[in-house]
Write an enzyme that holds these catalytic residues in place. Structure first.
Site, mmCIF file in Angstrom:
data_model
loop_
_atom_site.group_PDB
_atom_site.id
_atom_site.type_symbol
_atom_site.label_atom_id
_atom_site.label_comp_id
_atom_site.label_asym_id
_atom_site.label_seq_id
_atom_site.Cartn_x
_atom_site.Cartn_y
_atom_site.Cartn_z
ATOM 1 N NE ARG A 1 90.461 22.360 -18.617
ATOM 2 C CZ ARG A 1 90.589 24.242 -18.887
ATOM 3 N NH1 ARG A 1 89.935 24.401 -19.359
ATOM 4 N NH2 ARG A 1 92.249 24.196 -18.395
ATOM 5 C CG ASP B 1 89.921 29.010 -13.584
ATOM 6 O OD1 ASP B 1 90.688 30.441 -14.571
ATOM 7 O OD2 ASP B 1 89.668 28.531 -14.505
ATOM 8 N NE ARG C 1 88.728 29.658 -22.650
ATOM 9 C CZ ARG C 1 88.385 30.937 -21.958
ATOM 10 N NH1 ARG C 1 86.921 30.834 -22.794
ATOM 11 N NH2 ARG C 1 88.604 31.354 -21.562
HETATM 12 C C1 LIG Z 1 85.405 33.433 -16.560
HETATM 13 S S1 LIG Z 1 86.642 32.460 -16.828
HETATM 14 C C2 LIG Z 1 88.129 31.813 -16.344
HETATM 15 C C3 LIG Z 1 89.074 31.164 -16.200
HETATM 16 O O1 LIG Z 1 89.069 30.205 -16.957
HETATM 17 C C4 LIG Z 1 90.127 30.381 -17.774
HETATM 18 O O2 LIG Z 1 90.842 28.831 -17.482
HETATM 19 P P1 LIG Z 1 90.558 27.870 -19.534
HETATM 20 O O3 LIG Z 1 90.601 29.256 -20.528
HETATM 21 O O4 LIG Z 1 92.010 26.815 -18.931
HETATM 22 O O5 LIG Z 1 89.366 27.847 -18.886
HETATM 23 C C5 LIG Z 1 91.033 31.344 -17.441
HETATM 24 O O6 LIG Z 1 91.426 31.091 -16.264
HETATM 25 C C6 LIG Z 1 90.117 32.087 -17.209
HETATM 26 O O7 LIG Z 1 90.258 33.339 -16.366
#
Ligand SMILES: CSC[C@H]1O[C@H](OP(=O)(O)O)[C@H](O)[C@@H]1O
Length: 350
Positions: free
Chosen positions: A94, A239, A53
């Site tokens: 995603r 993101d 992720r």
């Molecule tokens: C540097 S990670 C950017 C971003 O991704 C995470 O989302 P997820 O855990 O759902 O993949 C989160 O929004 C981070 O800030």
């Protein structure tokens, strides 16, 4: 800390041609388990479950996912059309993080040049991400120390944007690491980040491993922590960053941004340039991933709401540019709340 969220293991895999290895983040911090992914199904499932992720790590998963699809296709006798469809399954696993599609698109065009060219390009995406994260962390640390005028900072973080969300070093947490190396971190308040607790499980794991003073707080505490003057800044990942500086990030970031604006302290967004989507003029067009309501109504299989109560689970929100003091990439610092956009010369010096 030596663990990597994602890497290509050259001597791994069924046929010794290598395999995509991820650190399974669904079981951290209690268990350290690695998954070797050599099928598109396995990779898509790992992305959907957030075993891998974080926007930059998804970029690497997308790029090296093309190699996974190519190798599975050769084992399974896929024709070009099937291979293309399977690569698209990775690309669309995603929707919100632009990096996943970006990573696939960096590599898939090289397929006619053969597997080695594709693998080399995928490895370059991973190496470039870590280098970018170190550079943006340096620029962001400089900006924060200058902006606050303090030599030690109290920082609020949201979600996990550390080495676990990237191919190395981290973005928001990379900034904290850089500040820590300079002796410039006084304390970190890490939002737990419901419902999947990336902050409580992953950010705390990274901070503890580095000996960085911190505490985990419930997401609902963030606004009062900020407005009570307990922090000097908030530092988050992203993101997808639109051309005008609107920022899509983990759900709850908008609340942090509003509190920072009210308190007059900066919200800094740290992300590699691969997270910037100049094709997106502003944040209104960013697709927000809607995840299963069960993530909200249960934890570890235990229901926390009445049986009939559904969960509402948007995984991201969009913070308007006017609440973003700085977007820091490896190309430089842009200050959206001061009216600057990412579409300007991105090499603007910090
Ligand atoms: C540097 S990670 C950017 C971003 O991704 C995470 O989302 P997820 O855990 O759902 O993949 C989160 O929004 C981070 O800030």
């Amino acid at each position: 800390m030596t663990e990597r969220a994602i890497e290509w293991v050259h001597d791994g895999g069924r046929d010794g041609r290598g395999v995509l290895r991820i650190l399974d983040q669904t079981v951290l911090p209690l268990t350290t388990t690695y998954l070797d992914l050599d099928t598109v199904d396995g990779l898509v499932e790992a992305i959907d479950a957030l075993a891998v992720r974080g926007a930059p790590a998804l970029g690497v998963a997308g790029a090296l996912g093309v190699v996974v699809a190519l190798d599975e296709g050769e084992r399974s006798g896929w024709d070009a059309a099937r291979l293309d469809r399977e690569i698209d399954r990775v690309r669309h696993a995603r929707p919100t993080a632009v990096n996943l599609a970006w990573g696939v698109d960096q590599v898939r065009g090289l397929l006619p040049q053969g597997r080695e060219a594709v693998l080399r390009a995928g490895l370059e995406v991973a190496a470039a991400d870590e280098a970018a994260n170190r550079e943006l962390s340096r620029l962001a640390a400089d900006w924060l120390l200058a902006r606050t005028g303090r030599d030690r900072l109290r920082v609020l973080t949201h979600c996990n944007a550390g080495l676990l969300a990237t191919s190395g070093w981290g973005t928001a947490l990379g900034v904290v690491r850089e500040l820590h190396e300079r002796g410039a971190v006084e304390f970190v308040y890490a939002d737990e980040t419901r419902p999947l607790l990336q902050g409580a499980r992953l950010t705390a794991w990274e901070l503890a491993a580095e000996g960085i003073p911190h505490a985990v707080q419930v997401d609902g505490a963030a606004a009062s922590t900020i407005l009570r003057g307990l922090v000097d800044c908030a530092v988050v990942g992203a993101d997808r960053i639109a051309a005008n500086g609107d920022v899509a990030n983990k759900i709850g970031t908008l609340g942090v941004a509003l509190a920072c604006h009210e308190a007059g302290i900066p919200l800094l967004v740290a992300a590699p340039w691969s997270t910037v989507d100049l094709a997106m003029a502003d944040g209104s067009g960013i697709e927000i991933e809607e995840r299963s309501g069960a993530e909200v109504t249960t934890w570890a299989g235990i229901r926390t709401t009445p049986e009939a109560t559904p969960g509402f689970n948007p995984a991201f929100d969009v913070t308007p540019a006017r609440f973003v003091a700085a977007v820091v990439t490896e190309r430089g610092v842009v200050e959206p709340s001061a009216g600057h956009t990412l579409a300007e010369d991105p090499s603007v010096p910090a």
